[in-house]
Design an enzyme around this catalytic site. Sequence first.
Site, mmCIF file in Angstrom:
data_model
loop_
_atom_site.group_PDB
_atom_site.id
_atom_site.type_symbol
_atom_site.label_atom_id
_atom_site.label_comp_id
_atom_site.label_asym_id
_atom_site.label_seq_id
_atom_site.Cartn_x
_atom_site.Cartn_y
_atom_site.Cartn_z
ATOM 1 N N SER A 92 47.325 87.461 5.511
ATOM 2 C CA SER A 92 48.635 86.854 5.280
ATOM 3 C C SER A 92 49.039 87.072 3.830
ATOM 4 C CB SER A 92 48.599 85.342 5.574
ATOM 5 O OG SER A 92 47.775 84.676 4.628
ATOM 6 N N VAL A 106 42.661 84.425 7.027
ATOM 7 C CA VAL A 106 43.546 85.129 7.954
ATOM 8 C C VAL A 106 44.375 86.094 7.113
ATOM 9 C CG1 VAL A 106 45.430 84.892 9.623
ATOM 10 C CG2 VAL A 106 43.659 83.120 9.473
ATOM 11 N N TYR A 151 44.483 72.862 -4.351
ATOM 12 C CA TYR A 151 44.729 73.263 -2.960
ATOM 13 C C TYR A 151 43.684 72.651 -2.037
ATOM 14 C CZ TYR A 151 45.161 76.297 1.138
ATOM 15 O OH TYR A 151 45.314 76.779 2.414
ATOM 16 N N LYS A 158 44.424 69.927 1.114
ATOM 17 C CA LYS A 158 44.057 70.138 2.512
ATOM 18 C C LYS A 158 43.082 69.067 3.004
ATOM 19 C CE LYS A 158 46.519 73.791 3.502
ATOM 20 N NZ LYS A 158 47.553 73.790 4.562
ATOM 21 N N VAL A 171 59.300 72.616 17.096
ATOM 22 C CA VAL A 171 59.738 72.781 15.709
ATOM 23 C C VAL A 171 58.596 73.431 14.936
ATOM 24 C CG1 VAL A 171 60.516 71.616 13.608
ATOM 25 C CG2 VAL A 171 61.217 70.739 15.857
ATOM 26 N N ASN A 206 53.269 74.076 9.490
ATOM 27 C CA ASN A 206 52.631 75.269 8.954
ATOM 28 C C ASN A 206 52.994 75.552 7.500
ATOM 29 O OD1 ASN A 206 51.348 78.068 9.175
ATOM 30 N ND2 ASN A 206 53.476 78.587 8.739
ATOM 31 N N SER A 255 42.503 73.967 6.457
ATOM 32 C CA SER A 255 41.821 75.105 5.845
ATOM 33 C C SER A 255 40.358 74.776 5.637
ATOM 34 C CB SER A 255 42.467 75.439 4.491
ATOM 35 O OG SER A 255 41.707 76.375 3.764
ATOM 36 N N ASP A 281 63.821 74.502 1.681
ATOM 37 C CA ASP A 281 62.866 74.794 0.613
ATOM 38 C C ASP A 281 62.013 73.547 0.381
ATOM 39 O OD1 ASP A 281 61.404 75.483 -1.590
ATOM 40 O OD2 ASP A 281 63.112 76.095 -2.825
#
Length: 352
Positions: A262, A260, A227, A231, A71, A153, A214, A125
């Site tokens: 993205s 990365v 953020y 994390k 998954v 993810n 992160s 969502d």
Amino acid sequence: MCEIVEYIYEVIGENARDYPLPTAAILGLSFLGLFKFTLSVLSYTKLLLDLFVLPATNFKRYGAKTGAWAVVTGASDGIGKEFSIQLAKKGLNVVLVSRTESKLVALAEEISSKYKVETKYLAFDASTDKPENYQALSKLVNSLDSVTVLINNVGQSHSIPVPFLETTVEELQNIITVNDTATLKITQAVAPKIVASVKAAKNISKGLIMTMGSFSGLTPTPLLATYSGSKAFLQAWNNALASELAPQNVEVQIVLSYLVTSAMSKIRRTSALIPNPKQFVHSALRNAGTRRAGAQERYATLTPYWSHALMHWWINATVGVFSKLVIGINYNMHVDIRKRALRKAERLAKQQ
């Protein structure tokens, strides 16, 4: 004081009693320094072995090519899309979970056609935190014969670096909801099926739960405070969960990355320090399981990409991830990023 003296003598040997205390203390401290240096050398050697020498993790342990399912959340773009593709390439069926149904349909068809595995998808969502989303996910995974891998993810960051006191309530709540609440609830929906699948299967030895962390959670990051905190929370939760599920043969890891290319990072060019999603995911799956590559000091933690791993190790071995110096560098970097983002927004506004 007498106890300290006796300990020093005990560490460096009875012959040290022939030396005056200052000499004994110097010898004792030298011994402790040598001990720490030896540990550092061993840790760095392990880092290099993980990154460049030891063979990649064999996904047969997770039921690859036996009909088992993985998954993947946040599956339609970037890192999540690469996890989906590379797990399918290894022979796992894939459940794709993300917000945009049209992207999920296209990716599901691409994967099943190219890699000859089964795919299912669920439009989800994570920012809404609706109970029916988690109920639908639980119903889907429990309808499958065997689920052995979960890739957490799904994530959200700030639109641009911003002081905490200027962070909108909406952005703050969305980051916490997506990064933390959704990750925990998704894991509660999927992990019981992984535990049951591993227990029931004769040809599967392990389950795997990988959660994207992160460097912002590794070391406090000003102007990304919410953020960064979200994390860091995942780091502690992950380590606790890893200990809980280890007796049930489920390996749990938080996967740390620096930058990365993205949509989230808004970086397009790769470099030695900035891989693309394909390169990063390849390194993560190569080291999946019990390896820690770069995060030797942290249980159930993986810094898989080679340059990120070396950076992590050296920061921790020198000034430390919580040092004022590192936090100050982070602050100055994000002040500069914010200034450039605001100038760009101003230019675009004038063009309209």
